[in-house]
Scaffold this motif. Structure first.
Motif, PDB file in Angstrom:
ATOM      1  N   ALA A 151      -8.206   5.797  -2.049  1.00 23.10           N
ATOM      2  CA  ALA A 151      -8.387   4.429  -1.552  1.00 23.10           C
ATOM      3  C   ALA A 151      -7.352   3.501  -2.160  1.00 23.10           C
ATOM      4  O   ALA A 151      -6.982   2.496  -1.548  1.00 23.10           O
ATOM      5  CB  ALA A 151      -9.795   3.934  -1.892  1.00 23.10           C
ATOM      6  N   ARG A 154      -4.409   2.662   0.011  1.00 23.99           N
ATOM      7  CA  ARG A 154      -4.722   1.674   1.055  1.00 23.99           C
ATOM      8  C   ARG A 154      -4.850   0.274   0.456  1.00 23.99           C
ATOM      9  O   ARG A 154      -4.373  -0.693   1.023  1.00 23.99           O
ATOM     10  CB  ARG A 154      -6.018   2.070   1.751  1.00 23.99           C
ATOM     11  N   ASN A 178     -12.043  -2.941   0.919  1.00 23.71           N
ATOM     12  CA  ASN A 178     -11.476  -2.344  -0.283  1.00 23.71           C
ATOM     13  C   ASN A 178     -12.186  -2.816  -1.547  1.00 23.71           C
ATOM     14  O   ASN A 178     -12.376  -2.042  -2.479  1.00 23.71           O
ATOM     15  CB  ASN A 178      -9.986  -2.619  -0.357  1.00 23.71           C
ATOM     16  N   ILE A 181     -15.191  -0.749  -1.783  1.00 26.83           N
ATOM     17  CA  ILE A 181     -14.902   0.598  -2.279  1.00 26.83           C
ATOM     18  C   ILE A 181     -14.830   0.588  -3.803  1.00 26.83           C
ATOM     19  O   ILE A 181     -15.439   1.421  -4.473  1.00 26.83           O
ATOM     20  CB  ILE A 181     -13.578   1.139  -1.679  1.00 26.83           C
TER      21      ILE A 181
END
Length: 185
Positions: A151, A154, A178, A181
């Motif tokens: 992640a 990204r 994000n 996450i």
């Protein structure tokens, strides 16, 4: 939030120490968060656009330290580093979000990030259980490191530079996802 939920049980389940020391690990993370937050401005000046990547790499290294550690000192050092990274990450993500949102919508941008963060905090124990039904906490921390590393690529692609134009809402939504996450982890 995996740290808050799982580090105390990792310490106890692996016979690294007592439940009291397991709970103290959360305090160690909080101290790291305070230090990271206090150092935010200086670290941002030093690292500039590389700060997000460095913070995510620190988090990945910390989760790997906890997962592979097998010793109380490794778990506490990893927990401290996660806290410090989190103290740098939170102001950075809010700063980036607010830099791409029109000033009249800054309250909405902060609200979206907080909603994502709180939703992630709520879901964290359930996602941890789904990821790690076998209850080996060290494996969970290794999985979290792998997910965060993936992640992280990204997350680092979010660039609040000039020329954003019509992508403001999409960028804030991406930041919210994000942020969620990272909060889950």
């Amino acid at each position: 939030m995996t740290i808050n939920v799982k580090v105390p049980s990792l310490i106890v389940d692996q016979h690294l120490s007592t439940p009291a020391v397991g709970s103290m690990a959360i305090v160690v993370m909080s101290i790291g968060t305070i230090i990271g937050g206090a150092a935010y401005g200086k670290v941002l000046k030093l690292l500039g656009n590389y700060m997000m990547a460095v913070v995510i790499l620190l988090m990945v290294a910390a989760f790997l330290t906890i997962g592979f550690g097998g010793h109380l000192s490794a778990v506490l050092v990893g927990t401290f580093i996660v806290g410090g990274s989190f103290g740098l990450y939170v102001p950075l993500i809010f700063s980036r979000a607010l830099s791409i949102v029109p000033p009249a919508r800054s309250n909405d941008g902060s609200t979206l990030l907080l909603i994502g963060s709180n939703l992630a905090n709520f879901l964290c124990p359930y996602i941890d259980k789904a990821l790690n039904p076998g209850r080996d906490e060290s494996q969970l921390f290794l999985m979290v490191a792998m997910i965060l590393g993936g992640a992280g690529h990204r997350i680092c692609q979010i660039n609040p530079g000039p020329g954003i134009g019509n992508r403001v809402i999409e960028s804030v939504t991406l930041m919210q996802q994000n942020n969620a996450i990272v909060e889950l982890l």
